[in-house]
Design a protein around this motif. Structure first.
Motif, PDB file in Angstrom:
ATOM      1  N   PHE A 400       0.830  -1.203   0.000  1.00  0.00           N
ATOM      2  CA  PHE A 400       0.000   0.000   0.000  1.00  0.00           C
ATOM      3  C   PHE A 400       0.868   1.259   0.000  1.00  0.00           C
ATOM      4  O   PHE A 400       0.567   2.245  -0.687  1.00  0.00           O
ATOM      5  N   GLY A 436      -2.611  -5.717  -0.781  1.00  0.00           N
ATOM      6  CA  GLY A 436      -2.203  -4.311  -0.737  1.00  0.00           C
ATOM      7  C   GLY A 436      -2.418  -3.587  -2.041  1.00  0.00           C
ATOM      8  O   GLY A 436      -2.853  -2.427  -2.063  1.00  0.00           O
ATOM      9  N   THR A 438      -4.697  -4.130  -4.180  1.00  0.00           N
ATOM     10  CA  THR A 438      -6.132  -3.890  -4.419  1.00  0.00           C
ATOM     11  C   THR A 438      -6.643  -2.704  -3.609  1.00  0.00           C
ATOM     12  O   THR A 438      -7.520  -1.978  -4.072  1.00  0.00           O
ATOM     13  N   THR A 439      -6.106  -2.494  -2.407  1.00  0.00           N
ATOM     14  CA  THR A 439      -6.543  -1.329  -1.626  1.00  0.00           C
ATOM     15  C   THR A 439      -6.149  -0.029  -2.317  1.00  0.00           C
ATOM     16  O   THR A 439      -6.876   0.964  -2.249  1.00  0.00           O
ATOM     17  N   THR A 440      -5.013  -0.047  -2.986  1.00  0.00           N
ATOM     18  CA  THR A 440      -4.593   1.135  -3.735  1.00  0.00           C
ATOM     19  C   THR A 440      -5.576   1.437  -4.862  1.00  0.00           C
ATOM     20  O   THR A 440      -5.938   2.596  -5.089  1.00  0.00           O
ATOM     21  N   ILE A 442      -8.678   0.671  -4.929  1.00  0.00           N
ATOM     22  CA  ILE A 442      -9.939   1.133  -4.336  1.00  0.00           C
ATOM     23  C   ILE A 442      -9.873   2.631  -4.049  1.00  0.00           C
ATOM     24  O   ILE A 442     -10.802   3.388  -4.354  1.00  0.00           O
ATOM     25  N   SER A 460     -12.819  -2.606  -8.653  1.00  0.00           N
ATOM     26  CA  SER A 460     -11.763  -2.683  -7.644  1.00  0.00           C
ATOM     27  C   SER A 460     -12.133  -3.662  -6.535  1.00  0.00           C
ATOM     28  O   SER A 460     -11.278  -4.415  -6.047  1.00  0.00           O
ATOM     29  N   LEU A 464     -10.353  -7.125  -5.124  1.00  0.00           N
ATOM     30  CA  LEU A 464     -10.070  -7.367  -3.705  1.00  0.00           C
ATOM     31  C   LEU A 464     -10.633  -8.711  -3.246  1.00  0.00           C
ATOM     32  O   LEU A 464      -9.918  -9.530  -2.641  1.00  0.00           O
TER      33      LEU A 464
END
Length: 645
Positions: A400, A436, A438-440, A442, A460, A464
């Motif tokens: 992230f 990590g 995938t959170t970016t 999002i 997104s 995740l």
């Protein structure tokens, strides 16, 4: 177990009458000591008998150690910075070379609706442009513009997940000079591949049947009033952009426009042309269908509608080298991409080799044991299981921060190779990197336009929950951690046959997907037939392997080993002979030259003559009366195995 040797009791006969090779249960190292297979993965590679403790050093030696260590740390940090920059340059090079081709693959939205085709397209595009973020952002744009439905993007996201793991697999090839380092590095890199491939094998048919990913993400979005927010943090690019952007700047808009089938100018390039632009408006005439009610009937007619469209107008062209090195050089995208690719590979390989050598020189004695213990040790019972989940969270957090799973796993790959990070610890770190990244995406989706926020966020979230589903299957239960075993198998194979690593990368990420894509374009039933045949063969091999290992009596006598198959169907040895003789450097693939073989042959003969003159007799097994194992010489493979205890 070692196979028994048939020995002679005559002092005038050779000691060994039957030539045998010890099986994989016991292998030899360069020191002649037996090494169990597990020792390859847990070897204490930093032990140094000449290491002097700090307390035993003189003041002058301590000062010298501090100065040398400081220089080495600076060299490692400098190489690490250039290594990260080279990975970014590698992605830029692939985008320059294949960016338009990747856009063309996305432009045919009709066959993207096929799950297998969508998977292959996502995999190929991501492998070509070396960025899952870019490929997913293209998908988001196509969904927002109505070219694709969200349900069609699920399989593209799965393919992008596989394609993004090619970067650290390429990085592992730089450690191929050392057999044991290459074994560990390649296993550490391909553990990402195996996890993603297994997840796709499980969840692609499940999604096709149930559509659970689409339903779950839609329910989440409908349940919350989600509003746009700030853009995702860009910490890695803040550090690397000063160097990378002085070399090249990429115009990623071209890929999106090609995917949307928007006509491009003749001189359009993946390399940025205009460094300063201004906004302008032009009149665009569109032909639309207009429905009117005439005499109680709906009549549809075509009418021309003129509207203002916002465009960007170039003000100042980029210049070289003031703006960046490759600015308007007159080179085509292919030539510029090849040059950039070679530059990136040279920087990457040089920095990685220097970094590994310096780290090896720094890791001695208590220092190496402390570092390895800090990274690889588990908590005490009953909390040992917590360690892996903390490593998973650490991997997610670091990814992230630096906004790139490829960079994070590529940094870890050489550390696995030199033995600092064990494979069992690399696994949760890699899974964390998958989460990590995938959170970016999002956070990036939350910063998109409100009109397309719902679609971009759903894509997104699909990314995740696909990764999260894979983790829930392949990590919590220890015996389900099949990716570790798969990575070890690939590592062992590449250690014995170095050329297999290149074949693996080319085949898995390019050749096989292209073949499946060609079949899907030709005939869907041909594709389905091939997949069924491959699946049946794979299931047969897995079942027979399990029975051979656990219940051999359940099988016919001829099937208790694979020797009933021709050698090329059960071994890479015939291909290794071809590769070594015609395609690759013999010394690189074999590790021995003809002079080495001659020298070892003479040594074996001397041992035989010495044993004959001293009347050494062998017992019925492989241990002689003097307490030593018989020297074994394989005439077919020309390989002497040192068998001293």
């Amino acid at each position: 177990m070692r196979e028994k040797l048939v020995c002679s009791t005559s002092s005038t006969s050779p000691i060994v009458d039957e030539i045998v090779i010890k099986d994989d249960e016991a292998k030899e190292t360069e020191t002649g000591k037996e090494t169990k297979p597990d020792d390859f993965w847990n070897a204490n590679v930093f032990d140094d008998a000449n290491y002097v403790r700090w307390s035993e050093k003189t003041s002058k030696a301590k000062l010298q150690t501090v100065m040398v260590s400081t220089v080495k740390v600076c060299v490692v940090l400098g190489c690490l910075y250039l290594f990260i920059c080279s990975i970014s340059m590698l992605g830029d090079a692939f985008q320059v070379l294949a960016g338009k081709a990747a856009g063309d693959l996305f432009s045919n939205s009709s066959f993207l609706k096929n799950p297998i085709t969508g998977l292959i397209i996502g995999m190929l595009v991501t492998a070509l442009i070396q960025s899952s973020s870019t490929s997913i952002s293209i998908v988001v744009t196509m969904v927002a513009s109505g070219i694709l439905e969200v349900q069609d993007t699920v399989y593209i996201v799965m393919g992008a997940n596989i394609g993004t793991s090619v970067t650290n697999t390429i990085v592992s090839l730089t450690q191929s000079l050392d057999k044991q380092e290459f074994r560990r590095a390649f296993a550490g890199a391909t553990i990402h591949d195996v996890f993603n491939l297994l997840s796709v094998l499980v969840f692609l048919p499940l999604e096709f049947v149930s559509g659970y990913l689409q339903a779950l993400t839609k329910a989440i979005i409908d349940s919350f009033h989600i509003q746009g927010g700030a853009d995702a943090p860009d910490m890695l690019k803040v550090i690397t952009n000063p160097f990378v952007k002085s070399i090249v700047e990429i115009n990623k808009t071209v890929i999106t426009l090609v995917a949307q089938e928007v006509p491009l100018e003749k001189n359009s390039s993946m390399i940025k042309i205009w460094c300063e632009t201004a906004s302008g408006y032009i009149n665009v005439t569109k032909l639309i269908n207009e429905t009117n009610v005439i005499n109680g009937q709906n009549i549809t007619t075509e009418v021309n509608v003129t509207e203002l469209q916002k465009v960007s107008v170039g003000v100042r062209m980029c210049e070289s080298p003031e703006d960046f090195l490759f600015a308007n050089t007159g080179l085509s995208d292919v030539v510029a991409g090849v040059i950039l690719l070679l530059m990136a590979l040279i920087i990457l390989c040089t920095c990685l080799i220097v970094m590994v050598k310096v780290l090896n020189s720094m890791m001695h004695g208590s220092v190496s044991r402390m570092v390895k213990k800090l990274i690889n040790t588990n908590f005490r019972y009953p909390f040992g299981w917590v360690t892996g989940y903390l490593a998973l969270l650490f991997g997610a957090g670091m990814t992230f921060v630096i906004q790139s799973s490829s960079v994070f796993t590529s940094i870890l790959t050489p550390l696995v190779g030199i033995g600092v990070v064990q494979l069992k610890r690399m696994y949760p770190l890699t899974l964390g990197a998958n989460l990590g990244t995938t959170t970016t995406s999002i956070l990036a989706a939350l910063a998109s336009d409100p009109s397309r926020l719902q679609y971009s966020l759903q894509v997104s979230l699909i990314h995740l929950f696909f990764n999260l589903s894979g983790i829930l299957v392949w990590y919590p239960i220890p015996f389900m951690r099949i990716p570790i075993a798969g990575a070890k198998f690939l590592g062992n194979t590449t250690a014995e046959y170095r050329w297999f690593a290149v074949l693996y990368v080319v085949s898995v990420f390019f050749v096989f997907p292209l073949v499946l894509l060609a079949l899907s374009l030709a005939n869907v039933w041909a594709l389905i037939s091939v997949i069924i045949v491959v699946a049946v063969i794979a299931i047969f091999v897995i079942v027979v392997n399990i029975l051979q290992k656990r219940r051999p009596l359940w099988l016919p006598a001829s099937m208790r080993t694979w020797e009933f198959l021709p050698l090329p169907m059960r071994s890479l040895q015939p291909y290794d002979t071809f590769m070594s003789k015609y395609l690759l450097c013999k010394c690189c693939c074999k590790g021995q030259t003809d002079d080495d073989v001659t020298s070892m042959t003479s040594s074996a003969v001397k041992k035989r003559d010495s044993a004959s003159s001293s009347d050494v007799e062998c017992c019925s097994d492989d241990v002689c009366d003097d307490g030593h194992l018989n020297p074994v010489f394989d005439m077919d493979n020309k390989e002497t195995i040192d068998t001293h205890l």
